[in-house]
Design a protein around this motif. Structure first.
Motif, PDB file in Angstrom:
ATOM      1  N   GLU A  99       0.852  -1.187   0.000  1.00  0.00           N
ATOM      2  CA  GLU A  99       0.000   0.000   0.000  1.00  0.00           C
ATOM      3  C   GLU A  99       0.883   1.230   0.000  1.00  0.00           C
ATOM      4  N   VAL A 100       0.383   2.287  -0.634  1.00  0.00           N
ATOM      5  CA  VAL A 100       1.081   3.561  -0.667  1.00  0.00           C
ATOM      6  C   VAL A 100       0.007   4.638  -0.555  1.00  0.00           C
ATOM      7  N   ALA A 101       0.399   5.872  -0.288  1.00  0.00           N
ATOM      8  CA  ALA A 101      -0.564   6.960  -0.158  1.00  0.00           C
ATOM      9  C   ALA A 101      -1.524   6.978  -1.351  1.00  0.00           C
ATOM     10  N   GLU A 102      -2.783   7.301  -1.108  1.00  0.00           N
ATOM     11  CA  GLU A 102      -3.822   7.167  -2.118  1.00  0.00           C
ATOM     12  C   GLU A 102      -3.525   7.957  -3.394  1.00  0.00           C
ATOM     13  N   LYS A 154       3.844   0.292   2.465  1.00  0.00           N
ATOM     14  CA  LYS A 154       3.486  -0.620   3.555  1.00  0.00           C
ATOM     15  C   LYS A 154       3.298  -2.028   2.999  1.00  0.00           C
ATOM     16  N   ILE A 155       3.891  -2.999   3.660  1.00  0.00           N
ATOM     17  CA  ILE A 155       3.781  -4.392   3.233  1.00  0.00           C
ATOM     18  C   ILE A 155       2.528  -5.010   3.860  1.00  0.00           C
ATOM     19  N   ASN A 156       1.634  -5.467   3.018  1.00  0.00           N
ATOM     20  CA  ASN A 156       0.394  -6.058   3.518  1.00  0.00           C
ATOM     21  C   ASN A 156       0.506  -7.561   3.723  1.00  0.00           C
ATOM     22  N   LYS A 157       0.870  -8.255   2.644  1.00  0.00           N
ATOM     23  CA  LYS A 157       0.893  -9.719   2.710  1.00  0.00           C
ATOM     24  C   LYS A 157       1.921 -10.266   1.738  1.00  0.00           C
ATOM     25  N   ILE A 158       2.761 -11.159   2.221  1.00  0.00           N
ATOM     26  CA  ILE A 158       3.721 -11.850   1.368  1.00  0.00           C
ATOM     27  C   ILE A 158       3.033 -13.079   0.762  1.00  0.00           C
ATOM     28  N   SER A 164       7.272  -1.761   6.574  1.00  0.00           N
ATOM     29  CA  SER A 164       7.209  -0.719   5.551  1.00  0.00           C
ATOM     30  C   SER A 164       8.631  -0.300   5.190  1.00  0.00           C
ATOM     31  N   PHE A 165       8.764   0.378   4.067  1.00  0.00           N
ATOM     32  CA  PHE A 165      10.077   0.862   3.631  1.00  0.00           C
ATOM     33  C   PHE A 165       9.883   2.082   2.740  1.00  0.00           C
ATOM     34  N   LEU A 166      10.947   2.867   2.605  1.00  0.00           N
ATOM     35  CA  LEU A 166      10.942   4.022   1.706  1.00  0.00           C
ATOM     36  C   LEU A 166      11.591   3.622   0.389  1.00  0.00           C
ATOM     37  N   ALA A 167      11.066   4.163  -0.708  1.00  0.00           N
ATOM     38  CA  ALA A 167      11.633   3.829  -2.015  1.00  0.00           C
ATOM     39  C   ALA A 167      11.390   4.957  -3.006  1.00  0.00           C
ATOM     40  N   ASP A 168      12.370   5.140  -3.892  1.00  0.00           N
ATOM     41  CA  ASP A 168      12.188   6.005  -5.054  1.00  0.00           C
ATOM     42  C   ASP A 168      11.535   5.178  -6.150  1.00  0.00           C
ATOM     43  N   THR A 169      10.673   5.818  -6.918  1.00  0.00           N
ATOM     44  CA  THR A 169       9.947   5.127  -7.987  1.00  0.00           C
ATOM     45  C   THR A 169      10.483   5.563  -9.342  1.00  0.00           C
TER      46      THR A 169
END
Length: 212
Positions: free
Chosen positions: A61-64, A123-127, A99-104
């Motif tokens: 998930e990421v900001a809407e 945000k990591i929801n489910k592996i 969760s982690f930060l990443a450049d896209t």
């Protein structure tokens, strides 16, 4: 009392430092994004050997507002990759990183892709897939994975080189989350064999260069 707290802090820091020192999975672990039913998934960009020899796929998930922007690009069949902060792949696999930060990047971040967003929080929801890569077996086996209510993934199990990392989706109504390994005669990418139409699959990602 304050000395006890200081000692606890010291030992906690020492244990953390020791665990980090022996965690050889720490590094920059690039990822590719794809979309299924308006949901975002990230797949770790694996390599055949070393700390990147892991096939790992998870729902994120990421900001809407950012999600909408990413979905718009993905629906146009754009390749979108993530260049994340340094992290422990082992910790991520074990659910210790939430969760982690990443450049896209629009395109592959190591192959001329253009950075379009910086330091978004994912945000990591489910592996849904978490497998080590072993090179002893022949190519042609695929992980069959329930990803959403109406779609499954068909992911090539990376094997002896030359190999390939291929992720396909197809409509399904599986009731369980069990990851099934299916052996086929497809030792080459399914799209290249022209079989995707007959079996109703859509290719989400394909990498061959890293597995020659």
């Amino acid at each position: 009392m304050k000395y006890t707290i200081l000692l606890l802090l010291f030992f906690s820091f020492t244990l953390f430092a020791q665990s980090s020192e022996h965690d050889h999975s720490i590094g920059t672990h690039g990822m590719v994004l794809f979309n299924l039913e308006e949901q975002l998934f990230a797949s770790h960009l694996p390599m055949p050997k070393g700390k990147h020899a892991v096939q790992l796929i998870f729902n994120v998930e990421v900001a809407e507002h950012r999600k909408k922007q990413l979905l718009d690009k993905l629906k146009k069949h754009k390749l979108i990759t993530l260049f994340p902060e340094t992290l422990s792949l082992n910790a991520l696999r074990q659910g210790r990183i939430m969760s982690f930060l990443a450049d896209t990047y629009d395109g592959h971040f190591e192959r001329g892709g253009a950075r379009i967003h910086e330091a978004d929080s994912f945000k990591i929801n489910k592996i849904i897939l978490n497998k080590d890569i072993t090179l002893e077996n022949p190519n042609g086996s695929f992980f069959d994975i329930k990803a959403t209510e109406q779609h499954c993934l068909f992911v090539h199990k990376i094997a002896e080189t030359p190999s390939f990392d291929q992720i396909l989706s197809y409509p399904c109504h599986k009731q369980n989350d069990y990851v099934e390994l299916i052996k086929t005669d497809y030792a080459e990418p399914i799209m290249q064999l022209g079989l995707h139409v007959q079996i109703g699959m859509t290719q989400l990602y394909l990498e061959t260069k890293d597995f020659q």
